[in-house]
Design an enzyme around this catalytic site. Structure first.
Site, PDB file in Angstrom:
ATOM      1  CE1 TYR A  94      34.628  12.429  16.417  1.00 51.76           C
ATOM      2  CE2 TYR A  94      36.196  10.926  17.446  1.00 51.76           C
ATOM      3  CZ  TYR A  94      35.183  11.157  16.535  1.00 51.76           C
ATOM      4  OH  TYR A  94      34.723  10.135  15.747  1.00 51.76           O
TER       5      TYR A  94
ATOM      6  NE  ARG B 173      29.087  10.493  22.064  1.00 52.73           N
ATOM      7  CZ  ARG B 173      28.639  10.331  20.829  1.00 52.73           C
ATOM      8  NH1 ARG B 173      28.013   9.209  20.485  1.00 52.73           N
ATOM      9  NH2 ARG B 173      28.793  11.276  19.923  1.00 52.73           N
TER      10      ARG B 173
ATOM     11  NE  ARG C 226      56.750   8.911  20.985  1.00 49.44           N
ATOM     12  CZ  ARG C 226      56.999   7.639  21.261  1.00 49.44           C
ATOM     13  NH1 ARG C 226      57.949   7.316  22.108  1.00 49.44           N
ATOM     14  NH2 ARG C 226      56.287   6.675  20.675  1.00 49.44           N
TER      15      ARG C 226
ATOM     16  CE  LYS D  63      32.065  11.308  18.336  1.00 48.27           C
ATOM     17  NZ  LYS D  63      31.719  10.225  17.395  1.00 48.27           N
TER      18      LYS D  63
ATOM     19  CD  GLU E 202      30.635   1.522  16.299  1.00 53.40           C
ATOM     20  OE1 GLU E 202      29.758   2.354  16.569  1.00 53.40           O
ATOM     21  OE2 GLU E 202      31.683   1.410  16.946  1.00 53.40           O
TER      22      GLU E 202
END
Length: 291
Positions: free
Chosen positions: A33, A52, A100, A148, A180
């Site tokens: 995201y 990014r 799945r 991310k 972070e």
């Protein structure tokens, strides 16, 4: 009013937005995201966020057929349809729908792409005025934090633990050094006024706001040092702060209940926040930002 959201090529009311129960983002957190801030109805640092996004896609061997202009248009349409003046646009890409199986489909499988807006007071944020209280917690996330991904359960747990202890957020620690915060990059200012933040690696997200703050600091003759630091060093620093797309710059006023500096937002973090806002608005006014 119901928001208009984007789902796989369609703009629909949020009450009608849905994805398959077999989507790998739902089953495996197999997705990435980006969050882009919106000021005065325009996107901030959009090019950095898209760059990014492509990096994350490549690292996970995912393929997105839309080009950057199409992604920009989706953002613009959502801003217009929701009359968003200040807040954010959230964009998520998952590996798509498949039965799945831990083994995922090849890169040519159609992805799932969703996006939506959120209103948020970014410029006049109460947290920017009072500063954040943070706690320290062990960093127990997976090893590829530079991607991310939507694997955000541990950061959510860290945020909730902070709230349980009367704080706003958590700084995560690995091998004795801060990586972070739960959803932002961590900084300190030493007593020589040097800005210190962790060097880029797989241990932390390569923040777009982090990059811009570094550029602004250097343009204004502020010294920046990229290295790790301990919680003790942060507690003894002159100032501390965090950076992210929607917080911009938030001062940190205490760590593990110990005041940082004088225990209120410091002049350097407040100055950096003003520099970032001013530079962003000037860029938008000059037509360099994306409407």
């Amino acid at each position: 009013m119901s928001r208009t959201v984007y789902v796989n090529g369609r703009y629909v009311p949020e009450s009608e937005a849905s994805v398959s129960v077999f989507d790998r983002g739902f089953l495996f957190a197999d997705g990435i995201y980006e969050v882009t801030a919106v000021l005065n109805g325009r996107l901030v640092d959009f090019e950095g966020h898209v760059a990014r996004l492509h990096r994350s896609l490549n690292e996970l061997n995912m393929h997105l057929s839309l080009n950057d202009n199409a992604l920009r248009d989706i953002h613009r349409q959502l801003i217009d349809k929701n009359d968003l003046q200040e807040g954010l646009v959230y964009l998520q890409v998952t590996r798509g729908v498949a039965d799945r199986d831990f083994a995922y489909p090849d890169a040519q499988t159609p992805v799932t792409l969703v996006a939506f807006t959120q209103q948020k007071a970014i410029i006049d944020s109460p947290l920017a005025d009072r500063g954040l209280k943070v706690i320290s917690l062990p960093d127990m996330r997976w090893g590829r934090r530079d991607i991310k991904t939507v694997q955000l359960l541990y950061p959510s747990m860290a945020k909730m633990e902070a709230k349980k202890r009367g704080a706003d957020d958590a700084w995560l620690v690995e091998s004795g050094l801060v990586t972070e915060a739960s959803s932002s990059n961590a900084w300190i200012v030493d007593h020589d006024n040097t800005l210190i933040t962790r060097e880029l690696s797989r241990s932390l997200l390569h923040g777009i706001t982090r990059r811009t703050i570094m550029q602004l600091a250097q343009q204004h003759d502020m010294k920046v040092e990229e290295r790790g630091f301990t919680i003790k060093e942060a507690q003894n620093a002159r100032e501390a702060f965090v950076t992210s797309a929607t917080s911009l710059v938030y001062p940190v006023v205490s760590i593990d209940q110990r005041p940082v500096g004088e225990g209120w937002p410091g002049e350097i973090s407040r100055a950096l926040r003003r520099l970032y806002i001013d530079a962003s608005l000037q860029s938008l006014d000059a037509g360099q930002g994306q409407a």
